[in-house]
Design an enzyme around this catalytic site. Structure first.
Site, PDB file in Angstrom:
ATOM      1  CG  HIS A 145      44.381  38.751  40.837  1.00 33.87           C
ATOM      2  ND1 HIS A 145      43.984  38.003  39.757  1.00 33.87           N
ATOM      3  CD2 HIS A 145      45.247  39.678  40.358  1.00 33.87           C
ATOM      4  CE1 HIS A 145      44.577  38.460  38.667  1.00 33.87           C
ATOM      5  NE2 HIS A 145      45.348  39.476  39.005  1.00 33.87           N
TER       6      HIS A 145
ATOM      7  CE1 TYR B  91      45.813  34.954  39.185  1.00 33.64           C
ATOM      8  CE2 TYR B  91      44.335  33.243  38.383  1.00 33.64           C
ATOM      9  CZ  TYR B  91      44.539  34.437  39.056  1.00 33.64           C
ATOM     10  OH  TYR B  91      43.473  35.109  39.598  1.00 33.64           O
TER      11      TYR B  91
END
EC number: 2.3.1.259
Length: 276
Positions: free
Chosen positions: A180, A139
């Site tokens: 994101h 991530y």
């Protein structure tokens, strides 16, 4: 491109207290005068100042302490003339834990940029359930480059270092890298799509900017044999392929049977003529 080199902030051999675990597995590149190195505790003040300039995010002091000292994070800096001009921060975690964690808002101030929640439920669909039970994912928490050094390949250099780190044999369990971003962050979207990240999901009101909810995207890059869950169309294509393969196999078997029948008939006919 220059040879791969290891750069330490103080031009001294790396110590166990200031380097990352397994850093020898990460190719640290030198392109012209730009070098890559892991963050160390002495970078905290500089990194904090840069992040406050680059991003409208008020990270707590503990976050900076973690990324500059904890082996939990892959925190790499691009350095030019002894100054940090770029930074990437990423984390490897079990896929099964992606949606079990909740990230608290970074600040209560309406003037600052904070996340409304932790990882959204949409991220649970990054990998198939059968693969996700034993897989890890990477991530990307942050990737930024100083404004005066953008469009010079610094972001790509940092991302390449992370990709190379995650595609080694030791990290074959990492099946995807995701991140994101705001739906309005077109430069970031263009950058990641150019680097083979694909849009995975739309996140309504994922961000809180100055008291207003803003939409986000999840982008994913599959590595080490990872792939997204199959859709209905994927299943149809798979079974259609099996049917075509089965049909081809049946046709081949029928052809072989015909050849055997012809050979047997020829032998019988030859033997009958010989007896007469």
């Amino acid at each position: 491109m220059a040879q791969f080199t290891l750069y330490n902030k103080h031009s001294a051999p790396p110590s166990s207290e200031s380097t990352r675990v397994d850093c020898e597995h990460v190719p640290l590149c030198s392109i012209n005068d730009v070098q890559l190195r892991f963050l160390v505790p002495d970078d905290l003040t500089e990194v904090r100042q840069l992040c406050q300039e680059w991003f409208p995010i008020d990270y707590p002091l503990s976050w900076y302490e973690d990324i500059t000292s904890s082996t939990r994070f892959f925190a790499l800096a691009a350095v030019y003339n002894l100054a940090i001009i770029g930074l990437i921060v990423a984390e490897i975690k079990p896929y099964r834990n992606v949606n079990k964690e909740v990230i608290a808002n970074m600040s209560d101030s309406d003037e600052l940029y904070t996340r409304l929640s932790g990882f959204p439920m949409q991220d649970k669909g990054i990998l198939p359930d059968s693969m996700g039970r034993s897989a890890d994912v990477g991530y990307i928490l942050s990737l930024g480059v100083h404004r005066s050094h953008r469009r010079n390949g610094i972001g790509s250099l940092l991302l390449d270092a992370l990709m190379n780190h995650l595609t080694t044999a030791e990290r074959h369990s990492v099946k995807a890298i995701f991140l994101h971003t705001l739906t309005t962050n077109q430069p970031a979207i263009f950058f990641y799509e150019k680097r083979r990240f694909t849009l995975h999901s739309f996140l309504p009101y994922y961000y809180n900017i100055r008291g207003k909810g803003k939409d986000g995207f999840t982008y994913v890059n599959y590595i080490n044999g990872g792939h997204p869950p199959w859709t209905l169309l994927d299943h149809i294509k798979h079974y259609a392929s099996m049917v075509r393969h089965t049909s081809s196999l049946c046709a081949w078997l029928a052809g072989r049977v015909q050849q055997v029948v012809r050979w047997f008939y020829h032998k019988l006919l030859t033997r009958f003529n010989f007896i007469e």
